[in-house]
Design a protein around this motif. Structure first.
Motif, PDB file in Angstrom:
ATOM      1  N   VAL A 134       0.838  -1.261  -0.152  1.00  0.00           N
ATOM      2  CA  VAL A 134       0.137  -0.044   0.135  1.00  0.00           C
ATOM      3  C   VAL A 134       0.882   1.202  -0.074  1.00  0.00           C
ATOM      4  CG1 VAL A 134      -1.798  -1.125   0.979  1.00  0.00           C
ATOM      5  CG2 VAL A 134      -0.365  -0.222   2.545  1.00  0.00           C
ATOM      6  N   HIS A 168      -8.472   6.223   4.473  1.00  0.00           N
ATOM      7  CA  HIS A 168      -7.385   6.336   3.178  1.00  0.00           C
ATOM      8  C   HIS A 168      -7.835   7.799   2.840  1.00  0.00           C
ATOM      9  CE1 HIS A 168      -6.088   6.575  -0.959  1.00  0.00           C
ATOM     10  NE2 HIS A 168      -4.844   5.968  -0.290  1.00  0.00           N
ATOM     11  N   SER A 207      -8.014   3.175  -1.959  1.00  0.00           N
ATOM     12  CA  SER A 207      -8.163   1.891  -0.950  1.00  0.00           C
ATOM     13  C   SER A 207      -8.775   0.694  -1.852  1.00  0.00           C
ATOM     14  CB  SER A 207      -9.068   2.535   0.329  1.00  0.00           C
ATOM     15  OG  SER A 207      -8.853   1.402   1.188  1.00  0.00           O
TER      16      SER A 207
END
Length: 96
Positions: free
Chosen positions: A34, A81, A87
């Motif tokens: 991520v 996020h 996300s």
């Protein structure tokens, strides 16, 4: 459970650069990147112990660090996020 794995590997030497690649490769096997050194991993307890054991064997504890954040099964309301890289749900199929 969702486990967030973060790492900081010293890359000042060739050995450090090799460790960085090995840590990243193992993390890819267990979850999704991520951010550069941050992976979200949907794991059961055995998998969490397994990846922790693997990564501990790769890093040099005098130069590198690992962090494991155990967010549990009810993690969806704990993640917010903002910004680029939208996300995603780690349980949804990944379509390439």
């Amino acid at each position: 459970m969702l486990v967030l794995i973060t790492y900081d590997v010293s890359t000042e030497t060739a050995e450090g650069k090799a460790r960085l690649r090995k840590v990243a490769k193992q993390c890819v096997n267990y979850g999704r990147r991520v951010q550069n050194s941050v992976f979200e991993c949907e794991l059961d307890a055995a998998q969490a112990r397994q990846v922790k054991n693997i990564l501990e064997k790769i890093i040099n504890t005098d130069e590198d660090s690992l962090r494991f954040y155990y967010l549990g099964n009810n993690y969806k309301n704990k993640i917010e996020h903002i910004g680029v890289k939208p996300s995603f749900d780690v349980n949804e199929p990944l379509v390439l």
